[in-house]
Design a protein around this motif. Sequence first.
Motif, PDB file in Angstrom:
ATOM      1  N   GLY A 146      39.740  28.739  12.816  1.00  0.00           N
ATOM      2  CA  GLY A 146      38.389  27.994  13.522  1.00  0.00           C
ATOM      3  C   GLY A 146      39.143  27.457  15.117  1.00  0.00           C
ATOM      4  N   GLN A 147      38.462  27.647  16.230  1.00  0.00           N
ATOM      5  CA  GLN A 147      39.022  27.266  17.700  1.00  0.00           C
ATOM      6  C   GLN A 147      38.954  25.965  17.647  1.00  0.00           C
ATOM      7  N   LEU A 148      39.989  24.753  18.448  1.00  0.00           N
ATOM      8  CA  LEU A 148      39.639  24.450  19.565  1.00  0.00           C
ATOM      9  C   LEU A 148      38.895  23.197  19.326  1.00  0.00           C
ATOM     10  N   LEU A 149      39.192  21.933  18.933  1.00  0.00           N
ATOM     11  CA  LEU A 149      38.183  20.574  19.217  1.00  0.00           C
ATOM     12  C   LEU A 149      38.483  20.475  20.158  1.00  0.00           C
ATOM     13  N   GLY A 150      37.015  19.621  20.990  1.00  0.00           N
ATOM     14  CA  GLY A 150      36.867  19.108  22.005  1.00  0.00           C
ATOM     15  C   GLY A 150      37.132  20.065  23.188  1.00  0.00           C
ATOM     16  N   VAL A 151      36.971  21.258  22.969  1.00  0.00           N
ATOM     17  CA  VAL A 151      36.983  22.404  24.051  1.00  0.00           C
ATOM     18  C   VAL A 151      35.980  22.721  24.278  1.00  0.00           C
ATOM     19  N   THR A 152      34.850  23.468  23.191  1.00  0.00           N
ATOM     20  CA  THR A 152      33.246  23.738  23.827  1.00  0.00           C
ATOM     21  C   THR A 152      33.021  23.681  22.093  1.00  0.00           C
ATOM     22  N   ASP A 153      31.460  23.687  22.338  1.00  0.00           N
ATOM     23  CA  ASP A 153      30.248  24.482  21.051  1.00  0.00           C
ATOM     24  C   ASP A 153      30.370  25.175  20.624  1.00  0.00           C
ATOM     25  N   PHE A 154      30.559  25.335  18.449  1.00  0.00           N
ATOM     26  CA  PHE A 154      30.453  26.551  17.991  1.00  0.00           C
ATOM     27  C   PHE A 154      29.442  25.882  16.789  1.00  0.00           C
ATOM     28  N   ALA A 155      29.141  27.337  16.238  1.00  0.00           N
ATOM     29  CA  ALA A 155      28.411  26.696  15.187  1.00  0.00           C
ATOM     30  C   ALA A 155      29.252  26.698  13.897  1.00  0.00           C
ATOM     31  N   VAL A 156      28.965  25.521  12.908  1.00  0.00           N
ATOM     32  CA  VAL A 156      29.307  25.870  11.799  1.00  0.00           C
ATOM     33  C   VAL A 156      29.494  27.123  11.338  1.00  0.00           C
ATOM     34  N   GLU A 157      28.870  27.794  11.008  1.00  0.00           N
ATOM     35  CA  GLU A 157      29.189  29.309  10.390  1.00  0.00           C
ATOM     36  C   GLU A 157      30.338  30.300  10.693  1.00  0.00           C
ATOM     37  N   GLU A 158      30.721  29.106  11.925  1.00  0.00           N
ATOM     38  CA  GLU A 158      31.713  30.396  12.681  1.00  0.00           C
ATOM     39  C   GLU A 158      33.304  29.987  12.626  1.00  0.00           C
ATOM     40  N   LEU A 159      33.353  28.566  11.192  1.00  0.00           N
ATOM     41  CA  LEU A 159      34.309  28.330  10.658  1.00  0.00           C
ATOM     42  C   LEU A 159      34.518  29.506   9.465  1.00  0.00           C
ATOM     43  N   ARG A 160      35.948  29.613   9.528  1.00  0.00           N
ATOM     44  CA  ARG A 160      36.443  30.795   8.422  1.00  0.00           C
ATOM     45  C   ARG A 160      37.356  29.503   6.844  1.00  0.00           C
ATOM     46  N   VAL A 161      36.505  29.715   6.096  1.00  0.00           N
ATOM     47  CA  VAL A 161      36.848  28.613   5.653  1.00  0.00           C
ATOM     48  C   VAL A 161      37.504  29.123   4.223  1.00  0.00           C
ATOM     49  N   ALA A 162      38.110  28.580   3.558  1.00  0.00           N
ATOM     50  CA  ALA A 162      39.349  29.253   2.948  1.00  0.00           C
ATOM     51  C   ALA A 162      39.043  28.144   1.382  1.00  0.00           C
ATOM     52  N   ASP A 163      39.609  29.153   0.106  1.00  0.00           N
ATOM     53  CA  ASP A 163      39.319  28.552  -1.495  1.00  0.00           C
ATOM     54  C   ASP A 163      40.811  28.270  -1.448  1.00  0.00           C
ATOM     55  N   GLU A 164      41.377  27.977  -2.187  1.00  0.00           N
ATOM     56  CA  GLU A 164      42.453  28.298  -3.335  1.00  0.00           C
ATOM     57  C   GLU A 164      42.181  27.347  -4.686  1.00  0.00           C
ATOM     58  N   ARG A 165      43.259  27.780  -5.681  1.00  0.00           N
ATOM     59  CA  ARG A 165      43.511  26.957  -6.409  1.00  0.00           C
ATOM     60  C   ARG A 165      45.098  26.905  -6.582  1.00  0.00           C
ATOM     61  N   MET A 166      45.124  25.586  -7.083  1.00  0.00           N
ATOM     62  CA  MET A 166      46.803  25.013  -7.282  1.00  0.00           C
ATOM     63  C   MET A 166      47.135  24.577  -8.580  1.00  0.00           C
ATOM     64  N   GLY A 167      47.868  24.557  -9.419  1.00  0.00           N
ATOM     65  CA  GLY A 167      48.179  24.918 -10.829  1.00  0.00           C
ATOM     66  C   GLY A 167      50.236  23.869 -10.796  1.00  0.00           C
ATOM     67  N   ALA A 168      49.815  23.790 -11.865  1.00  0.00           N
ATOM     68  CA  ALA A 168      51.798  23.157 -12.253  1.00  0.00           C
ATOM     69  C   ALA A 168      52.611  23.304 -11.595  1.00  0.00           C
ATOM     70  N   GLY A 169      53.217  22.745 -10.798  1.00  0.00           N
ATOM     71  CA  GLY A 169      54.758  23.146  -9.769  1.00  0.00           C
ATOM     72  C   GLY A 169      53.784  23.572  -9.122  1.00  0.00           C
ATOM     73  N   ASP A 170      52.637  24.376  -8.115  1.00  0.00           N
ATOM     74  CA  ASP A 170      52.580  24.417  -6.273  1.00  0.00           C
ATOM     75  C   ASP A 170      52.477  23.036  -6.118  1.00  0.00           C
ATOM     76  N   VAL A 171      53.176  23.425  -4.623  1.00  0.00           N
ATOM     77  CA  VAL A 171      53.360  22.701  -3.477  1.00  0.00           C
ATOM     78  C   VAL A 171      52.162  22.717  -2.267  1.00  0.00           C
ATOM     79  N   LEU A 172      51.902  22.150  -2.122  1.00  0.00           N
ATOM     80  CA  LEU A 172      51.388  21.976  -0.848  1.00  0.00           C
ATOM     81  C   LEU A 172      51.656  21.466   0.746  1.00  0.00           C
ATOM     82  N   VAL A 173      51.977  21.731   1.414  1.00  0.00           N
ATOM     83  CA  VAL A 173      52.317  21.812   3.035  1.00  0.00           C
ATOM     84  C   VAL A 173      51.291  21.759   4.144  1.00  0.00           C
TER      85      VAL A 173
END
Length: 688
Positions: A592-619
């Motif tokens: 998505g683009q920088l925040l606080g610069v210009t208005d944009f539609a929520v639909e323009e954001l690229r949203v991701a879905d992730e699944r994490m299992g045992a032993g996985d690390v999120l950074v």
Amino acid sequence: MGQGESGSVSVDTTDAAEHLRLLVESQPDYAIFLLDLSGHVVTWNDGARRLKGYAAEEILGHHFSTFYPPEDVAADLPQAILDAARTTGRHEAEGWRVRKDGSRFWANVVITALRDEHGSLVGFGKVTRDLTSRQLATEQLRTAAAELRVANAELEQFRLLVESVRDYAIFVLDVSGHIRTWNAGAQNIKGYTAADVIGRHFELFYTEPARVSRHPDYELEVATREGRFEEEGWRVRKDGTLFWANVVITALRDARGTLVGFAKVTRDLTERRRAQQLLEQSERAARREAERQRRRSAALERVGREIVAQLDLDVILQNATDAVTELTGAAVGVFDATYAQTTVICCDDLAEHPEIASVARQFTLPEGHPPIRSYLALPVQTADGTIAGGLCFGHPEVAVFDAEAEAAALSIAATAGVAIVNAGLLEDARRETAAREVALRQRDQVAIALQQSLLPPSLPQIPGLELGAHYHAGTELVGGDFYDVFAIGENVWGIVMGDVCGSGPEAASQTALTRHTVRTAAMFDSDPATVIGALNQALLRSDTGRFTTAVFMRMTVDPERNGLNLRIASGGHPPVIIQRHDGTFEESTARGQLLGVTDFAVEELRVADERMGAGDVLVLYTDGLTEARSSGVLFDIAGVKTALRSLADQAPPRLAEGLIEAALAHAAAPLRDDAAILILRVTATAPE
């Protein structure tokens, strides 16, 4: 061998066809195969098997969408790519692809429409290159190259594929280095047609010094001995212009191991090299300017100490006059006790300003000395505002005194003014200095308390997860980086990390607004895209002129399946990194683009879905970590991954500290920007 009406070169002997087949087989960086009109795989080679993991009998007849991630298949991307290739003749893109074992790799893919001599579409040629492990793939494909065999019926289609590639010059040399084939890419890069070069020695592409030193023969010798030669260097086009090329020459051998020629692949890297050179020149210029400023500052500091150390008025004024004369390049300099102006007078040419020349008569010039043209005069004021006189300087040339000269003179004049005061005033100044130091310490203590208030005092205890975080201050005590973890509902958590542009109290105020807005918005609607959109609206309303980056995740803990689900939205923030339990890495596709610069539609954001299992690390991290640099080389995401591998067995708090330590070791200096890190790991045992 001849040239048809289309300009392509036809090789009509079995031996030449064999060479062409060997040319395709010898490219270790590519998986090359054919698709029918509907996108089903009709040929397969060992390079494709090694890259994607499928044997020929497992994939022949299957649709090539098998290699695409589920989200791309759902978006009908494979069919869109075929349609584009069918319409334009060629489609090239980079993106995630999927191997047989489910692992992903970042690939460069070129799909070319293949047409027969009547112009009818007969299928598609697909060339895939693994950019995540190119060197490993190169070694694997080189070992497998001798084993590749393609049916004779496919040779003509492979020839069409090779000739249609325009970004690479790909052609065959005989054992003595004479050109036997030519493709459109070679003509595009080098400027020669097939008729110009077929049968000629390939040394015509080299500079005169390279030909004199027999460098082309040396390349063939190395390729013959070692199987492959690669280098970067200058090459010559038909019109005599030079271009910077990456060249790979591969020895071609038949089934008996006999050398039958060479395959030569050339890429034009001129623009990339020019950009790199410009960057290096800019960095060198910046370093030179920094060194010049450092020497100037050191000289000002030294002179200031020498002046302040004096108590004799005449010595103070003479030292100040001599120092300004030296630093500004003035030809003459005097102290004028009658000078009463309260402002600086700087004139590039007294001849054009008689009103200034009438008062600039402080100099006693020796006989024969040219008249003063450039003039600089500034007051010397004591601590109580009294004008003690002025420092006046001149030069016979015009426009000698610039803004830096004026600043240096003002600095020394101010120092001289301080030194003129008597011992009592000096003691007052010392007491004032001590009080100022106390105030600065108090300011620092307030700044530290303010920074701590922008971060959560502790991370929550979440069953099934281990969490750790670390904040590292940059050169300013109050930075704009922050993170937060808070409950939204049962087994549902909000996680945010952000970076407000700049530092200091203003940045801290916007940071507090950002953190509060995210928490409030998530309570009403926890959809990450909606939260990021609400934050952007709040920042636009605040109208601070500072942009912000942020990533927000809705985390749903799944105790029964011993894992969690993430939905991620980003507003210009660096990508989230996931280290799987097997050591592999993935980067979130949320954008998505920088925040606080210009208005944009929520639909323009690229949203991701992730699944994490045992032993996985999120950074999660801010750019203060990845932008740590040494001699222009960034720590970057590659440095983050290397550090995570070396700290694989550590708990999340230690992982966060270790990443900062690795960035500091890379930069060998304090980090200029502050950095925030938040790490969570799914534990191996589900909670009761």
